[in-house]
Design an enzyme around this catalytic site. Structure first.
Site, PDB file in Angstrom:
ATOM      1  N   HIS A 109     -77.043   7.274  91.567  1.00  0.00           N
ATOM      2  CA  HIS A 109     -76.257   8.509  91.391  1.00  0.00           C
ATOM      3  C   HIS A 109     -75.064   8.270  90.460  1.00  0.00           C
ATOM      4  O   HIS A 109     -74.149   9.082  90.408  1.00  0.00           O
ATOM      5  CB  HIS A 109     -75.671   9.042  92.692  1.00  0.00           C
ATOM      6  CG  HIS A 109     -76.648   9.311  93.802  1.00  0.00           C
ATOM      7  ND1 HIS A 109     -77.944   8.939  93.793  1.00  0.00           N
ATOM      8  CD2 HIS A 109     -76.480   9.953  94.983  1.00  0.00           C
ATOM      9  CE1 HIS A 109     -78.533   9.304  94.920  1.00  0.00           C
ATOM     10  NE2 HIS A 109     -77.663   9.932  95.659  1.00  0.00           N
TER      11      HIS A 109
ATOM     12  N   ALA B 255     -73.097   8.559 100.950  1.00  0.00           N
ATOM     13  CA  ALA B 255     -73.192   9.474  99.808  1.00  0.00           C
ATOM     14  C   ALA B 255     -74.546   9.509  99.109  1.00  0.00           C
ATOM     15  O   ALA B 255     -74.764  10.368  98.255  1.00  0.00           O
ATOM     16  CB  ALA B 255     -72.110   9.112  98.798  1.00  0.00           C
ATOM     17  N   TYR B 256     -75.451   8.591  99.408  1.00  0.00           N
ATOM     18  CA  TYR B 256     -76.762   8.677  98.769  1.00  0.00           C
ATOM     19  C   TYR B 256     -77.558   9.816  99.406  1.00  0.00           C
ATOM     20  O   TYR B 256     -77.504  10.029 100.612  1.00  0.00           O
ATOM     21  CB  TYR B 256     -77.533   7.352  98.909  1.00  0.00           C
ATOM     22  CG  TYR B 256     -77.106   6.283  97.919  1.00  0.00           C
ATOM     23  CD1 TYR B 256     -76.073   6.503  97.010  1.00  0.00           C
ATOM     24  CD2 TYR B 256     -77.748   5.046  97.884  1.00  0.00           C
ATOM     25  CE1 TYR B 256     -75.692   5.527  96.101  1.00  0.00           C
ATOM     26  CE2 TYR B 256     -77.377   4.061  96.978  1.00  0.00           C
ATOM     27  CZ  TYR B 256     -76.340   4.299  96.086  1.00  0.00           C
ATOM     28  OH  TYR B 256     -75.977   3.333  95.187  1.00  0.00           O
ATOM     29  N   CYS B 257     -78.305  10.539  98.564  1.00  0.00           N
ATOM     30  CA  CYS B 257     -78.989  11.736  99.047  1.00  0.00           C
ATOM     31  C   CYS B 257     -80.308  11.378  99.729  1.00  0.00           C
ATOM     32  O   CYS B 257     -81.385  11.694  99.221  1.00  0.00           O
ATOM     33  CB  CYS B 257     -79.243  12.683  97.896  1.00  0.00           C
ATOM     34  SG  CYS B 257     -77.718  13.131  97.067  1.00  0.00           S
ATOM     35  N   LEU B 258     -80.207  10.674 100.843  1.00  0.00           N
ATOM     36  CA  LEU B 258     -81.387  10.275 101.596  1.00  0.00           C
ATOM     37  C   LEU B 258     -81.164  10.628 103.061  1.00  0.00           C
ATOM     38  O   LEU B 258     -80.033  10.545 103.545  1.00  0.00           O
ATOM     39  CB  LEU B 258     -81.588   8.753 101.519  1.00  0.00           C
ATOM     40  CG  LEU B 258     -81.782   8.115 100.151  1.00  0.00           C
ATOM     41  CD1 LEU B 258     -81.580   6.607 100.240  1.00  0.00           C
ATOM     42  CD2 LEU B 258     -83.184   8.433  99.640  1.00  0.00           C
TER      43      LEU B 258
END
Ligand code: PLP
Length: 471
Positions: free
Chosen positions: A446, A403-406
């Site tokens: 987040h 879920a991390y935007c990376l």
């Protein structure tokens, strides 16, 4: 070419627990994805395994659970119930152990940074402190004077000799510093500190290094005994291996396949053909993957036994020397290896898509800090829990993403073979995550919530599940 498998060893409680899919899905719904589920049974088994080795060689001993490997309070409660100790590395870890009512002598403090607040709490409760440097000695002594108390302390040692070289460490006193300090310092300068024993913790997984370090510490003990200074314990730290995988062939096949893939001799088996820490220079591969030895033949009891039976230059085994120092208590502080088979992490599938290369990406409701270690990848096949049984198989290959935007937000770097494309709402179980994997690097970027820690115990043949705080 097929992807290499890495079949994990699964404790009976895990197989049983996963059978009730409906209940598992309810738990994930209730506590949000992912959840960490613990079971204390293997914790006890692992503890007893260590203990039996000491008994076999007739060595006075105490086993401390290195709390930093898992933050759940339930394991502290279990340690207390089973009569073993806990090694703490922070104010709150110590505070919880005191709150749970552990005997002060069953608590160790090896925190890498010790401030006044921590030392104050330790002295107020008469919990022995392992000191690392002169500034800590000053602080502990000044605090003890202020509180009008004395405190038992251990001295952390570093700079052991191994195969003609000094093992570098940022921790501890060298031998000459320690000898001088104990011989003079505690008489003159640090009168409120009472020397009781030694501590060390070595990096890496060499039984020979640990045995050599213990031989050298015993020499120091003898030198001090000549000056009428008694040593009550030697704590040899943690770092006992554990074994995660079933099959040596799979492990070797994985390494070979990874090398072939990075050299372009087969299709990639990791995301973007990640070499997992090896270096490809001018078409040549250098180094080995920087991963934990997930498969090894010397876990826990075997590892401890290798240390105790190691012989010095005169051919005398370490345990024989220890038997001549029968009054000294040998302590160990395993973290990871006491947590073997204790925990699982379960996450829910949120989406599936194909990336530009045609690889499937299976999106999980979790982020990669919720299962992360210093190893370049966690090399165990996850268990796919399909909510509905499918009649036919349509195998696909792909990656688990989080879920991390990376771009590099992969839960596992390994490419996985799925019997069928997982459905939304299916669950993915990562076995054996209690040691470091679930807690050590978890973050709340987040503003994602941290995973809920649960404890599942067998009660009349059924699993009873409680939140860690309520266990
Ligand atoms: C990390 C640590 C341990 C535990 O190490 P494991 O590899 O988990 O067994 C024990 N003692 C000290 C001082 C540590 O820093």
């Amino acid at each position: 070419m097929s992807l290499p498998k890495l079949t994990p060893i699964i404790h009976e409680w895990i197989s049983e627990f996963l059978k009730n899919k409906k209940k598992l899905a309810e738990l994930v719904d209730k506590h949000h994805s992912p959840i960490n589920v613990h079971n204390p049974q293997p914790f006890k088994e692992n503890f007893e395994e260590f203990s039996q080795v000491f008994k076999k060689y007739n060595i006075k001993h105490k086993i401390y659970f290195a709390r930093k490997a898992n933050k759940s309070r339930s394991m502290v409660k279990e340690a207390k119930k089973l009569g073993f100790g806990v090694d703490t590395a922070s104010y709150r870890e110590l505070e919880q152990c005191i709150h749970e009512g552990l005997d002060p002598e069953n608590i160790a403090i090896t925190a890498a940074v010790k401030n006044r607040r921590l030392i104050d709490l330790a002295i107020q409760n008469q919990v022995p402190i392992v000191l690392d440097n002169l500034d800590e000695c000053e602080l502990a002594n000044a605090t003890a004077i202020q509180l009008g108390k004395k405190i038992n302390i251990g001295i952390r040692l570093g700079g052991f000799e191994h195969e003609g070289e000094i093992l570098y460490t940022r921790f501890g006193f060298t031998f000459s510093q320690a000898f001088h300090l104990i011989k003079e310092g505690f008489k003159d300068q640090f009168q409120n500190l009472n020397f009781t024993g030694f501590h060390f913790h070595l990096n890496g997984y060499s039984p020979e290094q640990r045995a050599n370090a213990l031989f050298q510490t015993l020499n120091m003990v003898d030198l001090l005994a000549e000056k009428e200074i008694k040593t009550q314990f030697i704590d040899i730290g943690g770092g006992f291996l554990m074994n995660y995988l079933h099959d040596k062939n799979e492990w070797e096949d994985f390494h070979q396949s990874l090398k072939n893939a990075v050299l372009g001799k087969r299709s990639p088996i990791t995301f973007a053909n990640d070499p997992l820490g090896m270096a490809l220079v001018d078409g040549k591969l250098h180094g080995e993957p920087k991963v934990y030895p997930y498969y090894n033949t010397t876990p826990r009891a075997v590892f401890l036994e290798q240390i105790l039976t190691f012989e010095n230059a005169e051919g005398i085994a370490l345990y024989e020397v220890l038997n001549k120092h029968a009054e000294i208590e040998i302590r160990i502080e395993p973290g990871r290896s006491l947590l073997d088979q204790v925990g699982i992490t379960v996450a829910r599938v949120a989406f599936r898509k194909q990336d530009m290369n045609g690889d499937w990406l299976v999106g999980l409701e979790m982020n990669r800090t919720q299962m992360f270690s210093s190893s370049a990848d966690f090399l165990l096949d996850p268990i796919i829990i399909s909510m509905e049984t499918k009649q036919t198989q349509q195998p696909v290959e792909g990656f688990l993403v989080g879920a991390y935007c990376l771009e590099q937000e992969l839960i596992l770097k390994r490419k996985l073979a799925f019997e069928n494309l997982p459905e939304i709402g299916d669950l993915i179980c990562f076995p054996n995550t209690a040691g470091y994997m679930m807690h050590f690097y978890e973050s709340e970027a987040h503003l994602f919530e941290l995973a809920t820690n649960l404890v599942a115990t067998k009660d009349n043949g059924e699993f009873k599940v409680a939140r860690d705080e309520e266990y």
